[in-house]
Design an enzyme around this catalytic site. Structure first.
Site: not given
Ligand code: 0A1
Ligand code: ZN
Length: 869
Positions: A297-298
Site C-alpha cells: 500500500h505505502e
Molecule cells: N496515508 C496513510 C495513512 C495515515 C493517515 C494519517 C496518519 O496520521 C494522522 C498516518 C497515516 C496510509 O494510507 O497508509
Molecule cells: Zn493510504
C-alpha cells in the site's frame, strides 16, 4: 479561525500564495527542538495577507527577506499566523521551538522510544512550523538535521542525502534534498539509533534503488519478510500498472508509537512496527499477510498519492481508494484471489456498512469535515476501493489500465480532484461516467431489490431490478447509481450457463432506479446468483431458499459465491432463531448437511473451507437490522455455533487431524497458511464445548506450537470459549513474551475479548501491567479496542457498565491522544440502532462526553454527529 467549525468542500478556494522551495533546519533535542524554515513565497492574488497554519508552536522569530518583523506586523493565535503586508515575491524565514518529548498526540514531531520521528498527514506539518499546510501547495524540500551523534547516529529525511558531517560538541548533521515537489503532509524526518537491513532493487529501466529498513536494535532479522514484500510490490507495480520507482533510495523506518498503520512519506516511509517486524515465532500468518499488504500500500502511494496527490482533503479517496484497490489487487495476484476478496468483503459488510448506516455516514468524497483525522475511514478507504473496483469491472483490465495511463500522463506532478480522475478514466477507458460519479457525492449503502420471472415456454429469465436508496445524511433528492451486477446461472445439474463471451458469468449494468433485464436460454430449475465477487458495494434484497443456497454452495464456479452462500445459510439459521426462546431454537438439518460436506471436502482450498465454516461476525449480523436485538442475536449465534460444533464434532476432529498431519509434511508455504487457518477455525468450533477433552486439545496445541499462529489460536480460543486451561495458557504466554510489546498486544486483545463478567476488572488491572502504556496506540487499541469493538457481549452488558468503562477511557485519552480516542468511540456511536434500555444508557455516555470542558475537536465532531443537533 475557530477550532471547532466545519470546513466545506463547496468553499474550496485556490491558495493565495505559492511556495516553490523550502529549506528546513532542525536542531534536535528531546525537550527543545528548534526549527528554521526558509521558504520562497510567491503571491498569487496581489495584495492579500499571508495566512499560515500553525499549532502548539512557540514562535521565536519571523523575517521577510532577512528583515525581522516587529510584533505589530503579524498576529498569531492557536491556529494561524497572519502577516498582513507581504511583497509579491519574498523569502520567508520562520524560527519555531517545540518540545517533542511532550507530544503524545503523535502528530508533528515526536519521540518514539528515544528516536525522533514525524507524522505530517493530514495536518501535522503545522505542528512543526507555520506553513501553508494544504496539499495543493507543493514545494521542493531541503532538510538539514543537526543532532547528538551518539544518541542519533542516523539522520533521515525525504529524497537523497546530499551532505553530512561532524560538528563540535559531539553533534553531527545531514542534509537531504527531495527533487520532487510535494505537499507538506509528505514531509518526514527521523533521527535515532537503529539496526539497518539493506538490499537493492533494479528497476525495469535499470535504476539501482537502495532499499533500507531501519528497525529497533536486535530486530534486523524480523524485517526480512517486509523487505521481500517490498521487492515483490516494486516488481508487481511495474508489471501490472507499468509504474516504476523514481528515486535512488527507498527507506522504511519502523516505530513503536504510531497512530495508524504506516505513512507513505516520499522516499522515507514511517511504519507502525506491527507492519514491519515478523518472524514465525512471534507473528501470525495474518500478521505476515498484513505486512505484505501495508508495505505494498505505502509503496503504491508513490504514484497514487505522492506524484499525483490530492487538491484538498475532501479528495482523500482519490489516493486512498485507488491505493487500497491497488494493494488488494497486489495481494490477490501474489496470493489467493478468492480469500483476499472475501477478507475485503467482510470489512465492507461489517465495518463499512455500519459506518454508512450510522451518524458518521459520508460519501467517499465527504462534503463537510471538522477534524480531518476523523475521515480516514472505511468509507473513504474501503468503499473508495470498491468504487474503483466497479470501474475495473465495468471496463475490464485493459481499458482500466488505459484509463490509469491517461491519468498519470495528464496529472503527474499535480494536486488534483476525484473529478479529474474520473475525467481521465472516461477518456482513457472510453466510458461515460457521468452517472457513475454519484458514488462520489452520495452516501449510504444502496439496496438492490431483485424479482425474478421465468418463462417456461421461451426459456427467458426476466430480472426486475430496483435501487432502494436511503436519504441518510444526504441532502436533496437521490439519483440512481451506476453499478455492475455480476450474474451466474447455475442449472439444476450443477453446471453453469456459458454466456456469449464464453464465460460463466455476465456483467449487467444497472443505472436506473427500476430496470428489467432478460437472460436467454435459461433451462428450467436454474438458480441465478447475483453480485458474484461482490461486484458492487450494495445490499441485495432477494430471498434464496436454503435449497438454492446449498445448490450454489455446492456448484458455483465462483469461489466467492460459494463462500457467500455458506454465509447466507448460516445467517438465515441465526436470524430464524433470534426471536425464539432457547428451548425452541432449531436449525434445518439440510444446513448442517451442507456444512458437513464443506468440512469434509478435500478438493477445496483449505483457506476457503476455513472461511466457509466461520460464522458471520456479530458486527455483520447487527448490520442486517435497523433495530438491533443484542441478546437475541448473541443468543441465536451462540446456539447455531454450538449446534454446528456438536453436529459436526466428528468431522471437525478428523479434519483437524488431517490438517495437522499434512502440515508436518508440506513444504508449500501458501498451502500451509491455508491448512493452519482451517485447522484453527476448526479448533475454535471443537472447543466451543468446554470440557477436559477440549481443554486438553488447546493445551496440546499450545505446547506443541512451532509458530505464533497455532500458539495464539489456542490461547484466544481458550479465552473466548472459557476453557479450563485459559488462565494457565495466559500465564504461560505472558511469561514468555512480556518483553515483546507487539506480542503482548495479542495477549491484551485476548483478555479484552474475554466473555467473562469480570472482564472489565481484569482490563482495569492491566492498565498497571508493565507492558501497557497509555501513550502507545497499539497497546491502547489492543486492550481497550478489543473490549469495545470485539467483545459485544460484555461491551453491551445489560447494566451499561461497558459503556461507562469505555467512556472513562475516552476521557483519559482525550488528553493524551484524541485521534485514538476518536477511533475507539465508534461502537458507542451506534446507540440509535440498539434496542431496549441499552440505547439510552449509551446515549447517556455520549452526553457525558459532550459536557466535558476540553473535549478535543476529534471527539466533538463525533459526539455531535452521534447526538444530532
Ligand atoms: N496515508 C496513510 C495513512 C495515515 C493517515 C494519517 C496518519 O496520521 C494522522 C498516518 C497515516 C496510509 O494510507 O497508509
Ligand atoms: Zn493510504
Amino acid at each position: 479561525m475557530n477550532a471547532n467549525t466545519k470546513q466545506y468542500l463547496k468553499d474550496y478556494t485556490t491558495p493565495s500564495h505559492q511556495i516553490d522551495q523550502i529549506e528546513l533546519e532542525f536542531t534536535l533535542q528531546e525537550q527543545q527542538t528548534t526549527i528554521t524554515a526558509n521558504s520562497k513565497v510567491v503571491s498569487l492574488e496581489k495584495g492579500g495577507p499571508l495566512v499560515l497554519n500553525g499549532q502548539d508552536l512557540e514562535l521565536v522569530s519571523i523575517a521577510i527577506n532577512q528583515q525581522v518583523l516587529a510584533v505589530s506586523q503579524y498576529s498569531v493565535d492557536d491556529e494561524e499566523l497572519v502577516i498582513t503586508d507581504v511583497p509579491d515575491q519574498f523569502e520567508l524565514t520562520i524560527v519555531t521551538r517545540l518540545d517533542p518529548s511532550k507530544n503524545t498526540k503523535l502528530e508533528g514531531l515526536y519521540v518514539s522510544d528515544g528516536a525522533f520521528c514525524t507524522q505530517c498527514e493530514a495536518q501535522g506539518f503545522r505542528r512543526i512550523t507555520f506553513y501553508l499546510d494544504r496539499p495543493d501547495v507543493m514545494a521542493t524540500f531541503t532538510t538539514k538535521i543537526v543532532a547528538d551523534k551518539t544518541k542519533f547516529p542516523y539522520l533521515l529525511s525525504n529524497g537523497n542525502k546530499v551532505d553530512s558531517g561532524d560538528m563540535p560538541n559531539n553533534q553531527h548533521f545531514a542534509v537531504w534534498h527531495d527533487p520532487h515537489k510535494k505537499p507538506a503532509y509528505l514531509f518526514a524526518l527521523v533521527a535515532g539509533d537503529f539496526d539497518l537491513l539493506k538490499d537493492n532493487f533494479v528497476t525495469r529501466s535499470g535504476r539501482d534503488v537502495a532499499l533500507e529498513f531501519f528497525v529497533d536494535k536486535g530486530n534486523k532479522d524480523k524485517a526480512n519478510h517486509a523487505m521481500a514484500s517490498l521487492k515483490r510490490a516494486m516488481t508487481w507495480d511495474e508489471q501490472r500498472f507499468n509504474l516504476e520507482y523514481d528515486l535512488d533510495i527507498y527507506m522504511v523506518v519502523a516505530v513503536d508509537f504510531f497512530n495508524m498503520g504506516a505513512m507513505e512519506n516520499k522516499g522515507l516511509n514511517v511504519f507502525n512496527s506491527k507492519f514491519v517486524l515478523a518472524d514465525v515465532a512471534s507473528a501470525t500468518d495474518s500478521d505476515f499477510h498484513g505486512i505484505e499488504s501495508v508495505i505494498g500500500h505505502e509503496y503504491f502511494h508513490n504514484w497514487t498519492g505522492n506524484r499525483i496527490t490530492c487538491r484538498d482533503w475532501f479528495q482523500l479517496s482519490l489516493k486512498e481508494g485507488l491505493t487500497v484497490f491497488r494493494d488488494q489487487e497486489f495481494s490477490a495476484d501474489v496470493g489467493s484471489r478468492a480469500v483476499n476478496r472475501i477478507d475485503a468483503v467482510k470489512v465492507m459488510r461489517s465495518n463499512q456498512f455500519a459506518e454508512d448506516a450510522g451518524p458518521m455516514s459520508h460519501p467517499i468524497r465527504p462534503n463537510e469535515v471538522m477534524e480531518m483525522n476523523n475521515f480516514y475511514t472505511v468509507t473513504v478507504y474501503n468503499k473508495g476501493a470498491e468504487v474503483i473496483r466497479m470501474l475495473h469491472t465495468l471496463v475490464g483490465e485493459q481499458r482500466f489500465q488505459a484509463g490509469m495511463a491517461n491519468y498519470v500522463l495528464r496529472f503527474d506532478g499535480q494536486a488534483v480532484t476525484c473529478d479529474d480522475f474520473i475525467d481521465a478514466m472516461e477518456q482513457g477507458a472510453e466510458i461515460d461516467l457521468s452517472q457513475f460519479k454519484n458514488w462520489y457525492s452520495q452516501s449510504g449503502t444502496p439496496t438492490i431489490d431483485i424479482v425474478q420471472q421465468y418463462d417456461v415456454a421461451t426459456h427467458q429469465l426476466t430480472l426486475k431490478v430496483n435501487q432502494l436508496l436511503e436519504q441518510g445524511n444526504n441532502e436533496g433528492p437521490l439519483a440512481p447509481f451506476h453499478l455492475p451486477m455480476m450474474v451466474e446461472v447455475i442449472c439444476s445439474d450443477g453446471t453453469s450457463l456459458t454466456f456469449a463471451t464464453g464465460k460463466t458469468s455476465v456483467v449487467l449494468e444497472i443505472n436506473e432506479m427500476a430496470q428489467t433485464f432478460i437472460i436467454d436460454d435459461v433451462p428450467s430449475g436454474a438458480t441465478a446468483v447475483f453480485f458474484g465477487d461482490f461486484s458492487a458495494p450494495v445490499k441485495m434484497a432477494y430471498d434464496y431458499s436454503d435449497a438454492q443456497l446449498s445448490h450454489i454452495l455446492a456448484h458455483s464456479n465462483n469461489e466467492f459465491s460459494r463462500w457467500d452462500s455458506a454465509q447466507q445459510l448460516l445467517t438465515s439459521a441465526i436470524v430464524n432463531n433470534i426471536k425464539l426462546a432457547a428451548s425452541e431454537r432449531r436449525i434445518a438439518p439440510s444446513i448442517l448437511e451442507s456444512l458437513q460436506l464443506v468440512v469434509t471436502d478435500d478438493s477445496l482450498d483449505p483457506a476457503l473451507v476455513a472461511l466457509m465454516v466461520e460464522l458471520p461476525s456479530l458486527g455483520t449480523l447487527f448490520e442486517l437490522f435497523d433495530e438491533v436485538d443484542v441478546d437475541g442475536i448473541i443468543g441465536a449465534r451462540d446456539f447455531v455455533k454450538l449446534t454446528l460444533a456438536t453436529h459436526l464434532h466428528q468431522a471437525l476432529l478428523v479434519r483437524y487431524q488431517h490438517c495437522d498431519n499434512e502440515l508436518l509434511h508440506t513444504d508449500d508455504a501458501a498451502r500451509a497458511v491455508g491448512l493452519r487457518a482451517l485447522k484453527n477455525t476448526v479448533l475454535g468450533l471443537i472447543t466451543v464445548t468446554e470440557n477436559s477433552d477440549t481443554s486438553q486439545l488447546l493445551v496440546d496445541q499450545f505446547a506443541r506450537a512451532t509458530n505464533m499462529t497455532d500458539a495464539f489460536s489456542a490461547l484466544s480460543y481458550a479465552v473466548v470459549n472459557n476453557a479450563l486451561c485459559a488462565e494457565a495458557l495466559l500465564n504461560d504466554f505472558e511469561q514468555t513474551w512480556s518483553d515483546n510489546g507487539l506480542v503482548m498486544d495479542k495477549w491484551f486483545a485476548a483478555i479484552g475479548a474475554s466473555p467473562q463478567d469480570c472482564v472489565i476488572e481484569k482490563v482495569k488491572q492491566l492498565f498497571n501491567h508493565k507492558a501497557f502504556s497509555w501513550q502507545n496506540p497499539n497497546r491502547v487499541r489492543s486492550l481497550i479496542g478489543s473490549f469495545s469493538g470485539n467483545n459485544q457481549r460484555q461491551f453491551h452488558a445489560e447494566n451499561g457498565q461497558g459503556y461507562v468503562f469505555l467512556t472513562d477511557q475516552l476521557i483519559a485519552l482525550n488528553e493524551i491522544n484524541p485521534q485514538i480516542a476518536a477511533r475507539l468511540i465508534t461502537p458507542l456511536m451506534a446507540w440509535r440502532k440498539i434496542s431496549g434500555p441499552r440505547q439510552l444508557l449509551m446515549r447517556d455516555q455520549l452526553i457525558r462526553l459532550q459536557k466535558l470542558p476540553n473535549l478535543a475537536k476529534d471527539l466533538v465532531e463525533k459526539v455531535e454527529m452521534s447526538l444530532g443537533k
